[in-house]
Design an enzyme around this catalytic site. Structure first.
Site, short mmCIF file in Angstrom:
data_model
loop_
_atom_site.label_atom_id
_atom_site.label_comp_id
_atom_site.label_asym_id
_atom_site.label_seq_id
_atom_site.Cartn_x
_atom_site.Cartn_y
_atom_site.Cartn_z
N GLU A 26 0.55 -1.16 -0.03
CA GLU A 26 -0.08 -0.13 -0.54
C GLU A 26 1.04 1.34 0.37
O GLU A 26 2.03 1.13 0.58
CB GLU A 26 -0.89 -0.49 0.83
CG GLU A 26 -2.20 1.15 1.17
CD GLU A 26 -2.92 1.13 2.47
OE1 GLU A 26 -3.65 1.42 2.66
OE2 GLU A 26 -3.20 -0.13 3.07
N ASN B 287 -12.70 -1.39 -0.86
CA ASN B 287 -12.02 -2.20 -0.46
C ASN B 287 -12.57 -1.48 1.55
O ASN B 287 -12.72 -0.59 1.32
CB ASN B 287 -10.69 -1.44 0.03
CG ASN B 287 -9.72 -1.38 1.62
OD1 ASN B 287 -9.33 -2.67 1.44
ND2 ASN B 287 -9.18 -0.93 2.36
N GLU B 288 -12.56 -2.12 2.21
CA GLU B 288 -13.57 -2.49 3.38
C GLU B 288 -14.25 -1.00 3.68
O GLU B 288 -14.11 0.10 4.23
CB GLU B 288 -11.76 -1.92 4.70
CG GLU B 288 -10.99 -3.30 4.97
CD GLU B 288 -10.14 -2.16 6.08
OE1 GLU B 288 -10.01 -1.16 6.70
OE2 GLU B 288 -9.03 -3.02 6.52
N TYR C 47 -6.00 -8.91 11.52
CA TYR C 47 -4.91 -8.78 12.11
C TYR C 47 -5.16 -9.14 13.51
O TYR C 47 -6.18 -9.55 14.05
CB TYR C 47 -4.98 -7.15 12.31
CG TYR C 47 -4.92 -6.30 11.00
CD1 TYR C 47 -3.60 -6.53 10.13
CD2 TYR C 47 -5.94 -5.58 10.21
CE1 TYR C 47 -3.29 -6.38 9.27
CE2 TYR C 47 -5.14 -5.52 8.89
CZ TYR C 47 -4.42 -5.24 8.31
OH TYR C 47 -3.80 -4.53 7.18
N GLU D 185 -6.14 -8.90 3.61
CA GLU D 185 -5.21 -8.21 4.70
C GLU D 185 -5.70 -9.34 6.01
O GLU D 185 -6.39 -9.97 6.73
CB GLU D 185 -5.58 -7.27 5.08
CG GLU D 185 -5.68 -6.02 3.81
CD GLU D 185 -5.49 -4.60 4.11
OE1 GLU D 185 -6.24 -4.12 4.97
OE2 GLU D 185 -6.41 -3.78 3.67
N GLN E 16 2.17 -5.76 5.51
CA GLN E 16 2.45 -5.48 4.19
C GLN E 16 3.97 -6.09 3.73
O GLN E 16 4.91 -6.16 4.67
CB GLN E 16 2.16 -3.93 3.51
CG GLN E 16 1.34 -3.49 4.13
CD GLN E 16 0.57 -2.63 3.35
OE1 GLN E 16 1.45 -1.44 2.94
NE2 GLN E 16 0.11 -1.86 3.77
#
Length: 493
Positions: free
Chosen positions: A26, A173-174, A240, A297, A346
């Site tokens: 990103e 995204n999201e 996460y 992610e 990432q």
């Protein structure tokens, strides 16, 4: 209780999609700029502005797919700002990540050039949050149309005569959060509309990925599958591993207490429950498993390193991160009937990265080494594996001490990856190898004495794989002593 496994090497259960070993880059912190991109005028050795040492290292782990430009950045990214002569490109403020100036020097052409150099598939994420249907449609036309059209002509004016091949495209995204704070019903309607204009031009066929749920938002999955399954090829999931509380303190990347190791392992293993529950909902609307679960992610998220920009999400990477990677990849492999892609967050200098850089210096992280050890599973045949493991409690929840994956490569070798998540104790494991004649076994191990052992620019090889021989074979029974906090890879010939 005894750690014991049975592997039936002659019983295959589908293919482990290589894209499970995917990555995410990103426009955040020093991932793109200083990580991948240094510019043609840099004294750091580069090819057309892209760091040579980074490309060489990432090619070694066979990155199968790379997601770009975000993340939250994707829904404020307007692709036309990143094409044409660099000196004429718009400058913008990266409002999500540190409030720094984004000069758009790394755009569509540079991204595809990077993918060519890495020999990896591009995965482009489009802007639903602040963009328009026309903008997204024109981007796909610019990238993939072979013929005369306004966007194809513009691409040719910018130096690319032939279109690029593009398979993977994310429609937003999201969108439940930074991508627009939408309700699932509203996003489903927007997704149906936007994806209509993500065209297949010529022989280029796009795999459309819808923005899926955050962690355990099962309602989001239900609504998206009910309203949009027929229009999507994949549904994303973001999760996460955070030992602390997201807003009040996630926990330190190094110098953490013992109980945070245990909590981190328990949080990492939670992805198993999330995959199972989201997959159950997906099965209701898609029993043939046509729609892939795309975990684009995932990874550890700790408090940033002291003295760094809080918006850059720079953290150290320890043997603890390596175990999170190994456990997660074992779980993804186990669910390869539904999980068709995963992208660790990432690739460089951000969150659970493969590589850290400091000007001309570059180091490989413990997580990088796990991906290198596990690359044998890419597109390999998953074989039947049944494992019974000792467990330990973290709070009220139990988790196994040992997790595993097994696959058979095209060369006929059986590859086994094992994780002992216990920070203090060895795990004795017995494996009954069936359906294979054992001639030779070789192994490697990634482990450390300290639970926060990591690599630094002064000591770049502090944590790296070494040969592993602490096993015995008696007929087809394999007895292994797994060190504490270790990742082990075995190849059986």
């Amino acid at each position: 209780m005894t750690n014991r496994a049975i592997i039936n090497a002659d019983v295959t259960k589908g293919t482990i999609n290589k894209n499970i070993y995917g990555h995410f880059a990103e426009h955040l912190g020093r991932c793109i700029y200083e990580g991948f991109w240094v510019g043609e005028d840099s004294e750091i050795p580069n090819t057309n502005g892209i760091r040579n040492d980074v490309v060489e290292a990432l090619k070694n782990i066979k990155i199968p797919v790379l997601r770009w430009p975000g993340g939250c950045f994707a829904d404020e990214y307007h692709w036309k700002d990143g094409i044409g002569p660099r000196e004429n490109r718009k400058r913008m403020v990266n409002t999500h990540w540190g409030g720094v100036i984004e000069n758009n020097h790394f755009g569509t052409h540079e991204f595809f050039m990077l993918c060519d150099m890495l020999e990896t598939e591009p995965y482009v994420c489009g802007n639903v949050g602040s963009g328009t249907v026309q903008e997204m449609s024109e981007w796909v036309e610019y990238m993939t149309f072979n013929g005369e059209s306004p966007m194809a002509n513009l691409r040719q004016e910018n130096g690319k005569e032939e279109p690029w091949a593009l398979t993977y495209f994310g429609v937003g995204n999201e969108n439940w959060g930074c991508g627009g704070n939408m309700r699932p019903q509203y996003y489903a309607d927007l997704y149906n509309r936007f994806q209509t204009y993500v065209r297949n031009y010529g022989e280029n066929k796009i795999y459309r990925i819808a923005g899926g749920p955050n962690v355990d938002d099962y309602k989001w999955t239900d609504v998206l599958m009910r309203e949009s399954a027929q229009h999507m090829d994949g549904l994303s999931l973001h999760y996460y591993t955070i030992p602390g509380e997201f807003w009040t303190g996630k926990g330190a990347a190094t110098n953490f207490p013992e109980d945070e190791w245990d909590v981190t392992m328990q949080k990492a293993y939670h992805i198993q429950e999330l995959i199972e529950k989201h997959s159950t909902i997906m099965d209701k609307y898609d029993p043939e498993k046509r729609v892939g679960l795309i975990i684009d992610e995932w990874g550890t998220w700790f408090d940033v390193e002291e003295g760094t920009n809080p918006g850059f999400l720079y953290q150290q990477n320890t043997i603890r991160d390596a175990l999170v990677a190994g456990v997660s990849l074992n779980i993804f492999n186990d669910h390869s009937d539904r999980v068709q892609m995963a992208n660790i967050a990432q690739t460089i200098n951000v969150l659970q990265s493969m590589i850290l850089t400091d000007k001309e210096k570059m180091i490989l992280t413990p997580t990088y080494h796990v991906f290198e050890m596990y690359k044998v599973h890419q597109d390999a045949a998953k074989v039947a594996l049944d494992i019974t493991s000792d467990t330990f409690k973290v709070g009220e929840k139990e988790m196994p001490q040992v997790t595993a994956s097994a696959s058979k490569a095209n060369d006929g070798n059986l590859n086994i990856t094992l994780c002992n998540v216990d920070r203090a104790n060895v795990a004795d494991l017995t494996i009954d190898l069936r359906g294979i004649d054992v001639n030779q076994i070789t192994g490697r191990v990634l482990t450390a004495n300290e639970m926060d052992a990591h690599n630094t620019f002064d000591n770049p090889d502090n944590v790296k794989p070494i040969d592993f021989t602490d096993f015995q074979i008696n007929g087809n029974e394999l007895s292994i002593n797994l060190p504490s906090k270790s990742v082990v890879a075995l190849s059986v010939k």
